[in-house]
Design an enzyme around this catalytic site. Sequence first.
Site, PDB file in Angstrom:
ATOM      1  N   PHE A 232       0.843  -1.203   0.000  1.00  0.00           N
ATOM      2  CA  PHE A 232       0.000   0.000   0.000  1.00  0.00           C
ATOM      3  C   PHE A 232       0.870   1.241   0.000  1.00  0.00           C
ATOM      4  O   PHE A 232       1.683   1.433   0.910  1.00  0.00           O
ATOM      5  CB  PHE A 232      -0.931  -0.021   1.220  1.00  0.00           C
ATOM      6  N   ALA A 233       0.712   2.069  -1.041  1.00  0.00           N
ATOM      7  CA  ALA A 233       1.534   3.278  -1.178  1.00  0.00           C
ATOM      8  C   ALA A 233       0.596   4.468  -1.336  1.00  0.00           C
ATOM      9  O   ALA A 233       0.404   4.986  -2.433  1.00  0.00           O
ATOM     10  CB  ALA A 233       2.467   3.142  -2.376  1.00  0.00           C
TER      11      ALA A 233
ATOM     12  N   LYS B 241       1.814  10.281   1.103  1.00  0.00           N
ATOM     13  CA  LYS B 241       3.249  10.504   0.958  1.00  0.00           C
ATOM     14  C   LYS B 241       4.068   9.214   1.037  1.00  0.00           C
ATOM     15  O   LYS B 241       5.269   9.224   0.773  1.00  0.00           O
ATOM     16  CB  LYS B 241       3.711  11.515   2.015  1.00  0.00           C
TER      17      LYS B 241
ATOM     18  N   ASP C  26       4.696  -4.070   4.101  1.00  0.00           N
ATOM     19  CA  ASP C  26       4.727  -2.615   4.283  1.00  0.00           C
ATOM     20  C   ASP C  26       5.627  -1.951   3.242  1.00  0.00           C
ATOM     21  O   ASP C  26       6.722  -2.444   2.964  1.00  0.00           O
ATOM     22  CB  ASP C  26       5.272  -2.274   5.682  1.00  0.00           C
TER      23      ASP C  26
ATOM     24  N   ASP D 230       7.131   1.051   3.389  1.00  0.00           N
ATOM     25  CA  ASP D 230       8.246   1.870   3.878  1.00  0.00           C
ATOM     26  C   ASP D 230       9.406   0.984   4.339  1.00  0.00           C
ATOM     27  O   ASP D 230       9.958   1.130   5.426  1.00  0.00           O
ATOM     28  CB  ASP D 230       7.789   2.811   5.001  1.00  0.00           C
TER      29      ASP D 230
ATOM     30  N   GLY E  16      11.122  -5.575  17.651  1.00  0.00           N
ATOM     31  CA  GLY E  16      11.206  -4.879  18.934  1.00  0.00           C
ATOM     32  C   GLY E  16      10.853  -5.744  20.141  1.00  0.00           C
ATOM     33  O   GLY E  16      11.080  -5.319  21.277  1.00  0.00           O
ATOM     34  N   TYR E  17      10.285  -6.929  19.898  1.00  0.00           N
ATOM     35  CA  TYR E  17       9.741  -7.683  21.039  1.00  0.00           C
ATOM     36  C   TYR E  17      10.132  -9.158  21.063  1.00  0.00           C
ATOM     37  O   TYR E  17       9.555  -9.929  21.812  1.00  0.00           O
ATOM     38  CB  TYR E  17       8.204  -7.556  21.052  1.00  0.00           C
TER      39      TYR E  17
ATOM     40  N   GLU F 228      -2.364  -4.575  13.358  1.00  0.00           N
ATOM     41  CA  GLU F 228      -1.370  -5.431  14.024  1.00  0.00           C
ATOM     42  C   GLU F 228      -1.946  -6.092  15.279  1.00  0.00           C
ATOM     43  O   GLU F 228      -1.660  -7.253  15.565  1.00  0.00           O
ATOM     44  CB  GLU F 228      -0.132  -4.596  14.373  1.00  0.00           C
TER      45      GLU F 228
END
Length: 333
Positions: A100-101, A104, A190, A192, A214-215, A282
């Site tokens: 998905f883009a 911006k 994603d 980005d 991160g987890y 998420e």
Amino acid sequence: MNLFIIKTGAGILLFFLLLGLLYSSVWQPCRVIDPVEQGQMLPADRQPPGLPMPGAAPGRSDVQTLTPWLAPVVWEGTFDPVVLDSIYQAKNITIAATVFAQGKYIRFLKKFLETMEQHFFTGFNVHVFVYTDQPIEVPQVKMASGRQLTVKTVPTVNRWQDISASRMVLVLALIEDELHDYADFIFCLDVDSQFHGRWGTESLGDLVSVLHPGYYKVDRSAFPYERRPISKAYMAPGDGDFYYCGGAFGGLLQEVHRLTKTCSTNFGDDAKKGIEAAWQEESHINRYLWINKPSKVLSPEYLWQDFKPREPELHIIRFSGVVKNYAEIRPNV
Ligand SMILES: *[C@@H]1O[C@H](CO)[C@@H](O)[C@H](O)[C@H]1NC(C)=O
């Protein structure tokens, strides 16, 4: 005289016999058992390439490579890409991918697509679906044969939270309306982010999720699950296996169909009550994967974050979120 020699000879013989017996009974159990000598394993130079014998499986001992429900956790060093590719090449599989883009976020698309071409299922049939509100801005990226890109125009949405909400509905519709005839697997990724290393057949499974970078080393009590019981994404204290990424998941079409159908319904139910789960899509994915265990879990190699220092257990980074300048991508944040 003769009798003396015979007696002495018999005595010496008996002595050595006892000594031999003593040696085999005392020393034998102390010997290190060599699997090669025992015939359980071929010597290294006689093993056929890529086919280690049972008992000599390659692997990693510094990371978790199996979930408690026996799903593999894919890390570099736990699989043979040549063996895996040959299995799936024979099946002539097609992999669909959605990205998905919007707004911006379109600025990330070029690098995403260029690096995808280099690393994502190279040599396989790949069909990328780009969802954007600016179809004319979609960059032209040269694709190898067997690979194609379809642009889907969607309305402009400003908050990334709302993009995340509509993603599930659009992926569900794509599977129902277009993919079920020809694609075998689908991954939702994603935009980005960029590919830096192989993402291939080792990632295929019925239902596939990625450990959140991160987890994966923290206690589950610290996972940012949705904690309000009123939400359909609710996770009770003590519940949960891992914390998975919303930015990359996939699997067989029918499995991702079930996931997107359940998550979009739950998302809608929450919205009717005026609730937005802690991490939107998420949170709902994490709830879904707690009830429906993934059949394969990908290590954080499959969605790292560029701003995070590389951890020693990461021997490769395959896909990673780029560092964002939040001021530049507003109002999408
Ligand atoms: C392999 O799959 C592609 C894409 O679905 C198709 O175009 C092609 O004809 C298939 N090739 C074979 C040998 O079946």
